[in-house]
Design a protein around this motif. Structure first.
Motif, short mmCIF file in Angstrom:
data_model
loop_
_atom_site.label_atom_id
_atom_site.label_comp_id
_atom_site.label_asym_id
_atom_site.label_seq_id
_atom_site.Cartn_x
_atom_site.Cartn_y
_atom_site.Cartn_z
N HIS A 63 0.84 -1.20 0.00
CA HIS A 63 0.00 0.00 0.00
C HIS A 63 0.88 1.26 0.00
O HIS A 63 2.10 1.18 0.15
CB HIS A 63 -0.93 0.01 1.22
N THR A 65 0.88 4.92 2.09
CA THR A 65 0.26 5.66 3.19
C THR A 65 0.29 7.14 2.84
O THR A 65 1.35 7.71 2.57
CB THR A 65 0.99 5.43 4.52
N THR A 89 -3.81 9.56 8.67
CA THR A 89 -3.30 8.80 7.54
C THR A 89 -4.42 7.97 6.91
O THR A 89 -5.44 7.70 7.55
CB THR A 89 -2.17 7.84 7.96
N LYS A 91 -4.47 4.45 4.22
CA LYS A 91 -3.73 3.48 3.42
C LYS A 91 -4.46 3.30 2.09
O LYS A 91 -5.67 3.06 2.06
CB LYS A 91 -3.61 2.14 4.15
N ARG A 93 -4.49 1.21 -1.51
CA ARG A 93 -4.02 -0.01 -2.16
C ARG A 93 -4.17 0.02 -3.67
O ARG A 93 -3.59 -0.79 -4.37
CB ARG A 93 -4.73 -1.22 -1.57
#
Length: 122
Positions: A63, A65, A89, A91, A93
């Motif tokens: 991923h 971030t 944050t 994430k 993908r």
């Protein structure tokens, strides 16, 4: 990750989907924070106001971030932001996970609220 020469080199280094995610995030943050200085900071792209970090991202194997300093107090109707005391944050993908309007709104809101983290000399 190896040491990079600049943000372009950082973005070009990983395989897809991280490369596409990095390209989109760079475009998004450049547009949302046109007066910020984009540079490599602690080895990854970060947009700064002087010595104060505003937003950035870091690529990992599975991923990318996306980081927003002073992101803790901003509204998040998506419930995607993970909040810490000085940073929020998310994430990512896949490039399709980036909602440009939402992400840009987060960045602008955090910047308008004021950055609370002061760093040492750049």
């Amino acid at each position: 990750m190896p040491k990079h020469l600049d943000i372009d080199d950082y973005i070009d280094s990983p395989a897809e989907p991280a490369r596409g995610i990095g390209e989109q995030l760079r475009s998004l943050v450049d547009a949302a924070l046109p007066d910020a200085d984009a540079k490599l900071w602690h080895g990854h792209p970060v947009w700064m106001a002087g010595r104060k970090p505003l937003a950035g991202f870091k690529a990992y194997t599975a991923h990318v971030t996306f980081m927003i300093w002073n992101g803790s107090p901003i509204a998040d109707d998506t419930a995607r932001l993970e909040r810490g005391p000085h940073m929020a944050t998310v994430k990512i993908r896949a490039a399709a996970d980036i909602d440009r309007t939402t992400f840009a709104g987060w960045v602008r809101a955090a910047h308008a609220a004021g950055v609370v983290v002061e760093t040492g000399p750049s």
